[in-house]
Scaffold this active site. Structure first.
Site, PDB file in Angstrom:
ATOM      1  N   HIS A 128       0.778  -1.225  -0.071  1.00 14.13           N
ATOM      2  CA  HIS A 128       0.138   0.030   0.003  1.00 14.13           C
ATOM      3  C   HIS A 128       0.857   1.315  -0.100  1.00 14.13           C
ATOM      4  CE1 HIS A 128      -2.568   3.023   1.735  1.00 14.13           C
ATOM      5  NE2 HIS A 128      -3.765   2.060   1.427  1.00 14.13           N
ATOM      6  N   ASP A 204       3.320  -4.135   8.286  1.00 11.01           N
ATOM      7  CA  ASP A 204       2.162  -3.294   8.203  1.00 11.01           C
ATOM      8  C   ASP A 204       0.907  -4.523   8.315  1.00 11.01           C
ATOM      9  OD1 ASP A 204      -0.224  -2.454   7.039  1.00 11.01           O
ATOM     10  OD2 ASP A 204       0.872  -1.356   5.287  1.00 11.01           O
ATOM     11  N   GLN A 207      -4.135  -5.097   7.469  1.00  7.89           N
ATOM     12  CA  GLN A 207      -5.277  -6.060   6.850  1.00  7.89           C
ATOM     13  C   GLN A 207      -5.111  -7.430   7.708  1.00  7.89           C
ATOM     14  OE1 GLN A 207      -7.398  -5.242   4.884  1.00  7.89           O
ATOM     15  NE2 GLN A 207      -6.779  -3.452   3.779  1.00  7.89           N
ATOM     16  N   LYS A 230     -10.559  -0.537  10.740  1.00  9.29           N
ATOM     17  CA  LYS A 230     -10.363  -1.654   9.916  1.00  9.29           C
ATOM     18  C   LYS A 230     -10.881  -2.997  10.766  1.00  9.29           C
ATOM     19  CE  LYS A 230      -6.823  -0.253   6.556  1.00  9.29           C
ATOM     20  NZ  LYS A 230      -7.659   0.063   5.344  1.00  9.29           N
ATOM     21  N   CYS A 372      -4.761   2.205  -3.686  1.00  8.41           N
ATOM     22  CA  CYS A 372      -3.690   2.844  -3.199  1.00  8.41           C
ATOM     23  C   CYS A 372      -2.498   1.832  -3.251  1.00  8.41           C
ATOM     24  CB  CYS A 372      -3.777   3.130  -1.603  1.00  8.41           C
ATOM     25  SG  CYS A 372      -4.925   4.209  -1.552  1.00  8.41           S
TER      26      CYS A 372
HETATM   27  N1  7TS Z   1      -1.656  -0.485   4.862  1.00 12.83           N
HETATM   28  C1  7TS Z   1      -2.415  -1.652   4.190  1.00 12.83           C
HETATM   29  C2  7TS Z   1      -2.119  -3.004   4.056  1.00 12.83           C
HETATM   30  C3  7TS Z   1      -3.689  -1.018   4.096  1.00 12.83           C
HETATM   31  O1  7TS Z   1      -4.688  -1.838   3.620  1.00 12.83           O
HETATM   32  C4  7TS Z   1      -4.086   0.127   4.280  1.00 12.83           C
HETATM   33  C5  7TS Z   1      -5.566   0.747   3.980  1.00 12.83           C
HETATM   34  C6  7TS Z   1      -3.058   1.030   4.741  1.00 12.83           C
HETATM   35  C7  7TS Z   1      -1.808   0.781   5.043  1.00 12.83           C
HETATM   36  C8  7TS Z   1      -3.575   2.524   5.437  1.00 12.83           C
HETATM   37  O2  7TS Z   1      -4.206   2.530   6.464  1.00 12.83           O
HETATM   38  P1  7TS Z   1      -4.903   3.861   7.175  1.00 12.83           P
HETATM   39  O3  7TS Z   1      -5.777   3.567   8.026  1.00 12.83           O
HETATM   40  O4  7TS Z   1      -3.810   4.505   7.582  1.00 12.83           O
HETATM   41  O5  7TS Z   1      -5.468   4.485   5.945  1.00 12.83           O
HETATM   42  N2  7TS Z   1      -6.082   0.084   3.061  1.00 12.83           N
HETATM   43  C9  7TS Z   1      -7.251   0.427   2.287  1.00 12.83           C
HETATM   44  C10 7TS Z   1      -7.643  -0.051   1.265  1.00 12.83           C
HETATM   45  O6  7TS Z   1      -7.321  -1.019   0.705  1.00 12.83           O
HETATM   46  N3  7TS Z   1      -8.837   0.679   0.773  1.00 12.83           N
HETATM   47  O7  7TS Z   1      -8.920   1.630   1.498  1.00 12.83           O
HETATM   48  C11 7TS Z   1      -7.844   1.588   2.678  1.00 12.83           C
END
Ligand code: 7TS
Length: 416
Positions: A128, A204, A207, A230, A372
């Site tokens: 990401h 990271d 997920q 999430k 992303c």
């Molecule tokens: N890393 C991974 C693997 C992610 O899927 C996401 C967000 C992030 C980092 C960033 O997370 P945040 O909470 O800091 O924004 N992924 C997604 C997605 O797949 N669709 O919308 C956000």
């Protein structure tokens, strides 16, 4: 063979108020975008309201009763996250806004002080942007080299050249689960080899932590980043786990109130862990409500959630197969056991955004686009994909609704 639907899944649906609503077209809401953000159970929503109605106050300073109650609840939520991850010490959990901020904290507070020309950072082609852009900028600032573990066409990391790639690497930063493809990184291979090469490892886990058991000590990760939104918690709250010795040695990321021990006009000494990294008034309400989300997930059980998502993914892969001769392409590892509950696909020559819009008319929420992960999309040659992602509250009925909506899209676009 597909296992029969688990009755526990239907009971879980009732815990999420939004899942009982309908769209403006009168369709049942079929939420298949939990990889972007999960829905919230009643217990989490109630916890937020309870804080604001009954003990809203700033923390770590008030001597009066509700301030003490807020401080206790805030710190108890931190302890819940620590137990959830099996961290050795509650002080190893730093509150952040989200995964992105947690990764940036490491980049600024560890990376800027520990990397120099001749060093390297190793990440993967699956990342990401949140686990890629910070390292590109860090490499630029420090003169370190940025390298990538390649991915094959199914989203599996190719480890043949790993020892060469690890030469001179100080930091390995990788996603546990790909948000675009759903493939799972072989951490049991990568982490020991990274350590043997003298590197530290940042995971990271945006997920993975919401969906499967993740034990920071068993994995032996040095840092881990995840987002509350999430994992059934509110937006605006996430966390960084870091091994105590590393966090102790790092300077603060942001500075100001709450993160200090003593300030004079000339100099400042910093607070202890974890507060050294928490400048300014924290996101108190959302941290407390994330504690309630952790309680909820623990009550359901992460083993159950993982098994449920494998079951649903297997069901979906099988239910989608009849559409393949008509041009449906499903990406990622073929076996449900080898992936998370994330299914990216394209249908004939329908643009993913158009496909998502048709699904929306049937109440089916999926994400479309680059997720992303623009470099990954370019590598795979996909201009965009549509993505359905599952969580504990999804059911076989939701998958059936997805398939029916895809049938509708085929009709609309004249696919025979
Ligand atoms: N890393 C991974 C693997 C992610 O899927 C996401 C967000 C992030 C980092 C960033 O997370 P945040 O909470 O800091 O924004 N992924 C997604 C997605 O797949 N669709 O919308 C956000």
């Amino acid at each position: 063979m597909i296992a029969a639907a688990d009755p526990k899944a239907a009971r879980i649906v009732a815990d999420f108020p939004i899942l009982g609503t309908t769209t403006s077209r009168g369709k049942r809401l079929v939420y298949l975008d939990s990889a972007a953000s999960s829905q919230k159970p009643r217990a989490v929503i109630d916890k937020l309201v309870d804080y604001y109605e009954n003990y809203n106050a700033n923390i770590h300073r008030g001597v009066y009763e509700i301030a003490a109650r807020a401080t206790d609840a805030f710190e108890e939520a931190r302890a819940k996250v620590a137990r959830f991850l099996n961290a050795a010490d509650t002080a190893e959990i730093i509150w952040t806004r989200n995964t992105t901020e947690a990764i940036n904290l490491v980049s600024f507070s560890w990376g800027l002080y520990n990397l120099a020309p001749g060093d390297a950072i190793l990440t993967t082609q699956l990342e990401h942007h949140s686990n890629l852009v910070p390292w590109q900028l860090l490499a630029e600032k420090t003169g370190a080299e940025l390298r990538y573990i390649p991915s094959d066409a199914q989203g599996n990391l190719v480890l043949d050249g790993l020892d060469d790639l690890l030469e001179g690497v100080k930091l390995v930063a990788l996603a546990h689960v790909s948000n675009t493809i759903g493939s799972i990184a072989p951490l049991e291979v990568i982490i020991p080899r990274a350590h043997a090469a003298g590197a530290i490892v940042l995971l990271d886990a945006a997920q993975s932590v919401p969906h499967m058991p993740v034990d920071v000590q068993a994995l032996d990760v040095d840092f881990l980043a995840a987002s509350g939104h999430k994992m059934c918690g509110p937006t605006g709250i996430g966390f960084l786990y870091g091994k105590r010795a590393l966090l102790e040695a790092m300077p603060p990321f942001l500075t100001g109130g709450d993160m200090i021990k003593r300030v004079s006009y000339e100099t400042t000494s910093f607070n202890e862990l974890p507060w050294k990294f928490e400048a300014g008034t924290s996101n108190i309400a959302d941290a407390i409500a994330l504690g309630a989300a952790v309680d909820y997930l623990e009550e359901i059980g992460r083993d159950w959630i993982r098994a449920h998502e494998i079951r649903l993914t297997a069901y979906a892969l099988e239910a989608l197969r009849p559409l393949e001769p008509r041009g449906l392409q499903v990406y990622g590892p073929p076996r449900a056991e080898d992936r998370a509950g994330v299914i990216s696909f394209n249908f004939a020559d329908i643009h993913a955004h158009d496909l998502a819009s048709i699904l929306d008319t049937e109440g089916v929420c999926v994400r479309a686009g680059h997720h992303c992960t623009m470099p990954l999309m370019e590598k795979m040659g996909w201009p965009a994909t549509a993505r359905a992602s599952f969580y504990l509250y999804n059911t076989e009925e939701d998958v059936d609704a997805l398939v029916a909506a895809l049938e509708k899209a085929a009709t609309v676009f004249g696919i025979a």
